[in-house]
Design a protein around this motif. Structure first.
Motif, mmCIF file in Angstrom:
data_model
loop_
_atom_site.group_PDB
_atom_site.id
_atom_site.type_symbol
_atom_site.label_atom_id
_atom_site.label_comp_id
_atom_site.label_asym_id
_atom_site.label_seq_id
_atom_site.Cartn_x
_atom_site.Cartn_y
_atom_site.Cartn_z
ATOM 1 N N PRO A 437 50.346 29.071 114.893
ATOM 2 C CA PRO A 437 50.298 28.317 116.159
ATOM 3 C C PRO A 437 48.968 28.372 116.914
ATOM 4 C CG PRO A 437 51.440 30.398 116.488
ATOM 5 C CD PRO A 437 51.110 30.327 115.021
ATOM 6 N N PHE A 438 47.995 29.152 116.427
ATOM 7 C CA PHE A 438 46.724 29.287 117.133
ATOM 8 C C PHE A 438 45.595 28.588 116.380
ATOM 9 C CE2 PHE A 438 49.246 32.859 118.579
ATOM 10 C CZ PHE A 438 48.945 32.957 119.930
ATOM 11 N N VAL A 439 44.587 28.152 117.143
ATOM 12 C CA VAL A 439 43.343 27.654 116.545
ATOM 13 C C VAL A 439 42.332 28.790 116.557
ATOM 14 C CG1 VAL A 439 41.372 26.093 116.827
ATOM 15 C CG2 VAL A 439 43.691 25.244 117.194
ATOM 16 N N LEU A 440 41.778 29.099 115.397
ATOM 17 C CA LEU A 440 40.713 30.098 115.290
ATOM 18 C C LEU A 440 39.360 29.407 115.256
ATOM 19 C CD1 LEU A 440 39.411 32.888 114.651
ATOM 20 C CD2 LEU A 440 39.827 32.363 112.224
ATOM 21 N N THR A 441 38.441 29.879 116.096
ATOM 22 C CA THR A 441 37.048 29.470 115.995
ATOM 23 C C THR A 441 36.205 30.729 115.840
ATOM 24 O OG1 THR A 441 35.299 28.109 116.993
ATOM 25 C CG2 THR A 441 36.626 29.450 118.487
ATOM 26 N N THR A 442 35.115 30.617 115.108
ATOM 27 C CA THR A 442 34.285 31.781 114.813
ATOM 28 C C THR A 442 32.868 31.580 115.336
ATOM 29 O OG1 THR A 442 33.581 30.918 112.649
ATOM 30 C CG2 THR A 442 35.602 32.231 112.715
ATOM 31 N N GLY A 443 32.108 32.669 115.406
ATOM 32 C CA GLY A 443 30.737 32.563 115.886
ATOM 33 C C GLY A 443 30.024 33.894 115.825
ATOM 34 N N ARG A 444 28.898 33.959 116.551
ATOM 35 C CA ARG A 444 28.040 35.136 116.524
ATOM 36 C C ARG A 444 28.028 35.840 117.878
ATOM 37 N NH1 ARG A 444 22.845 32.110 113.714
ATOM 38 N NH2 ARG A 444 23.741 31.879 111.624
#
Length: 577
Positions: A437-444
């Motif tokens: 049910p969640f949106v994952l976004t990634t980064g630094r």
């Protein structure tokens, strides 16, 4: 970048989208803050409450993966209120009428429905950007790393053209490159479809020019992108891979799929300054020199070519990249090629007119070859670069370099006009559902870089950001029953990891963020390897995940791709071979 970093301070408006600039490009962010202090209005579009929001006149919190709809809606308002630059559009562009029709459905209210950004804020953003005399667009991988990343970039280009904010000082379309010298690598032809200077490999005339210089046939077919190579390895059509200065075993999306592909190769060669996660999988490891241990040039995000000079010798058996390539070429039967006559005809003075041995090129000779093949660098020399960097195009010795592009038109067609592109809204490849049910976004993070190959060996940087975490909104944490610093298990259709929770309103409800630096809880185990159909970039910025309490207190055994603590680079010992 079409424009220069120094010009940022003179912006009247800045539109920063898909870029956590203060953490990923802190020097550029300082220029943005100075612009705000000078009176510029800053628009930040980001799902997370990034540090730059504190300086913004307007923050647009769009849902991840809806950037095109947001930009299209902003342009709809500009057209509806008659704020477009009709002179620029008429004289320097084409395809406008078809493009204009394509925006009819993107009203602010339609944009709000898709993006979650209030219609009133969309209108406000359009007015800030369009009313500014000098408005600049700044973006990074939050725009490109999507299955519709090409659409996102086209939409931003449309916005700049619509308002005439290109081809002038302190405006433009400015991608902030993600790694040191990645611009230089692209300039030199490290893409599957072009040779040095973005000259198409499918162009017969281009190939003939390079064949005359190189003395060998140039392949006429476009090669594979890095993401396409993974599929080819699984299919068995790619048998060997030579990786330089990259760590795809930790940086690729869906890394279990990628590492499985590497294990199918007949030969994997890795050339790097440390024994990275990818090097651990290699058949041959070639120890390379770091930036401070070699001579050459780097080209930064604003097209500035800068001279790099060796400060210290490489440790152990490590060698600079060019020497390694020279020695491999020599063992493969590389031949001497005659370019002395070409050099003389072009008016370049050399200490001697000997033939250049292509198996033992010095950095300056390799640089000379590049500028002989690409007019945009023709006016650069090491002597000029010793006095300071130069921005291409720099076509002659008397040319000062080019701070901003397209002043006199665009390198397209006989009339030099830019083309408007019709850009539809396309949903992300993987959206949340009941199971995920969640949106994952990634980064630094500010204190870590990429896969941590270098930064995690720095005691000071590692102390500032020592471990992985997931950012979770307070409302979501209450529903799940998680408390701050508690261990959570995050799962996608591709795998799961365990890591600590940071409860924060930096992320909205139903969106989570994980930095991808940490091998002990590698975010790219979770990410989606769906590709943009045009440029083949993977959608690492959006995937569906579930979040729950972890059954254990520590990191999963065997879930990460390696050990937690990276080994130091021992200068007193020979590097591993």
């Amino acid at each position: 970048m079409t424009n220069s970093i120094a010009e940022i301070e003179k912006n009247d408006a800045l539109f920063v989208i898909g870029s956590n600039t203060t953490e990923n490009h802190p020097i550029v962010a300082l220029a943005m803050k100075k612009a705000v202090f000078n009176g510029a209005k800053l628009i930040v579009a980001d799902p997370r409450k990034i540090p730059l929001v504190k300086f913004a006149a307007l923050w647009l919190r769009q849902r991840p993966g809806t950037d095109t709809a947001l930009v299209n809606s902003i342009m709809h308002v500009i057209l509806d209120e008659g704020r477009e630059d009709n002179t620029f559009i008429g004289e320097k562009t084409e395809g406008f009428e078809e493009f204009k029709k394509s925006l009819q459905e993107f009203t602010p209210f339609y944009g709000e429905k898709i993006t979650g950004v209030p219609a009133a804020d969309i209108v406000k953003a359009a007015r800030i950007y369009a009313e500014a005399d000098r408005a600049g667009i700044y973006y990074a991988m939050g725009i490109t790393q999507h299955s519709m990343g090409t659409h996102n970039v086209h939409a931003l280009a449309n916005l700049a053209m619509l308002t005439g904010n290109i081809g002038r000082e302190s405006c433009g379309i400015n991608p902030l490159r993600g790694q040191n010298n990645v611009q230089g690598a692209c300039d030199m032809g490290c893409s599957p479809n072009v040779l040095t200077g973005y000259q198409s490999v499918t162009d017969l005339g281009v190939r003939q020019k390079f064949e005359e210089m190189w003395g060998v046939p140039v392949p006429e077919k476009v090669g594979l992108t890095a993401t396409e190579m993974t599929l080819a390895m699984h299919e068995g059509t790619l048998k060997a891979l030579y990786i330089m200065g990259e760590n795809p075993a930790l940086s690729d999306p869906n890394i279990r799929h990628s590492t499985a592909a590497f294990k199918k190769l007949d030969l994997l060669i890795v050339q790097d300054i440390f024994m990275s996660e990818t090097a651990e999988l290699a058949d041959v490891v070639l120890p390379a020199a770091s930036f401070a241990e070699k001579d050459g040039t780097f080209t930064n995000t604003e097209r500035r070519v800068q001279l790099v000079r060796k400060a210290v010798p490489p440790p152990g058996q490590a060698k600079d990249d060019l020497t390694i390539l020279n020695e491999i070429a020599s063992r493969m039967g590389g031949k001497t090629h005659h370019i002395a006559e070409v050099v003389t005809n072009l008016g370049f003075k050399r200490k001697n007119t000997r033939d250049i041995d292509r198996t033992h090129l010095a950095p300056e000779e390799a640089f000379l070859e590049a500028l002989l093949l690409w007019d945009a660098m023709r006016g650069m020399t090491y002597q000029r670069l010793k006095k300071g960097g130069l921005q291409w195009p720099c076509p002659s010795r008397s040319h000062p370099g080019t701070p901003y592009l397209f002043k006199d038109g665009f390198p397209r067609g006989s009339e030099g006009k830019a083309l408007f592109t019709q850009v539809p809204h396309v949903e992300s490849d993987e959206l949340p559902d009941k199971a995920y049910p969640f949106v994952l976004t990634t980064g630094r993070l500010l204190f870590q870089y990429h896969t941590g190959t270098m930064t995690r060996r720095s005691k000071g940087l590692e102390a500032a950001a020592p471990e992985p975490f997931i950012e979770l909104n307070p409302a979501d944490a209450r529903k799940i029953g998680l408390i701050h610093e508690e261990m959570a298990r995050v799962s996608s259709r591709r795998g799961s990891i365990c890591l600590k929770v940071r409860i924060t309103d930096r992320v909205p409800e139903k969106v989570v963020f994980i930095p991808f630096h940490y091998r002990e809880a590698a975010a790219n185990i979770l990410t989606n390897d769906a590709l943009d159909p045009t440029c083949k970039i993977a959608e690492v910025k959006v995937c569906a995940v579930s979040v729950e309490k972890a059954d254990e207190d520590g990191y999963d055994e065997g879930v990460g791709v390696g050990k937690k603590n990276a080994a130091p680079r021992e200068s007193s010992k020979e590097a591993p071979l």
